[in-house]
Design a protein around this motif. Sequence first.
Motif, PDB file in Angstrom:
ATOM      1  N   LEU A 199     -50.756  49.944  38.731  1.00 32.58           N
ATOM      2  CA  LEU A 199     -51.567  49.961  40.020  1.00 32.58           C
ATOM      3  C   LEU A 199     -50.639  50.246  40.767  1.00 32.58           C
ATOM      4  N   THR A 200     -49.252  49.760  40.598  1.00 38.36           N
ATOM      5  CA  THR A 200     -48.275  50.042  41.726  1.00 38.36           C
ATOM      6  C   THR A 200     -47.647  51.509  41.553  1.00 38.36           C
ATOM      7  N   ASP A 201     -47.699  52.266  40.105  1.00 38.57           N
ATOM      8  CA  ASP A 201     -47.568  53.446  39.797  1.00 38.57           C
ATOM      9  C   ASP A 201     -48.404  54.466  40.577  1.00 38.57           C
ATOM     10  N   GLN A 202     -49.780  54.256  40.407  1.00 35.81           N
ATOM     11  CA  GLN A 202     -50.710  54.966  40.856  1.00 35.81           C
ATOM     12  C   GLN A 202     -50.696  54.968  42.442  1.00 35.81           C
ATOM     13  N   ILE A 203     -50.226  53.983  42.996  1.00 33.51           N
ATOM     14  CA  ILE A 203     -49.967  53.821  44.287  1.00 33.51           C
ATOM     15  C   ILE A 203     -48.835  54.727  44.983  1.00 33.51           C
TER      16      ILE A 203
END
Length: 205
Positions: A199-203
């Motif tokens: 999720l952090t990478d996509q954000i």
Amino acid sequence: MANQKELREEYEEEKSYSKSQVFLFLIFIPAVFLILAAYIVLTLLGVNVNDKVSGITHAIPFVSSEQSQKNENIQESNEEIQKQVESLQKKLNAKDKQAAAYEKTITTKDRQMDELKIEMRDMEEKADDEAKKQKNNQLAKKDVIATYENMSPKNAALIFAELKEDKAVAMLKQFKASTRTAILEKMDPKVAARYTTLLTDQIDE
């Protein structure tokens, strides 16, 4: 002397008048009558008098020459008219061919226009179908998200554990932060850490 001169002049006039009457009544009128009678009789007998007269006139040098000249003039005139007719006919044929070519071009253009209209209509229908599909997908996603949000975090965490990572992450992104946090807390710590990283990478992207 004067009287004798006048008498002589009157005598000469009467003599001239008498000769004219003799010629008219004894020669000219009978001759015309005989010619007319002969024409009628020969016509009744089946003789083509006109052809005979034409043959006789051809036999006379002056008349024949004049008639030949007339015939030549008529023939030349007919030939000239024939040439003009042929020229006009050629032009008309050329115009007909040109008109046929234009008509063929117009027909081709009309067919192409019809094909483009059909293609545009198909594209519009496809776009409408795609828009409806996307709208339905969005509604379905909203329904699914609403379902998970109404579900207990524990049960949602058990279901997410069985989903593929990409789908699970995509759905978690749609949740409210509080719902997402509650679900991640109920997951296995390793799995929750993995999803949090994704999720952090996509954000960040």
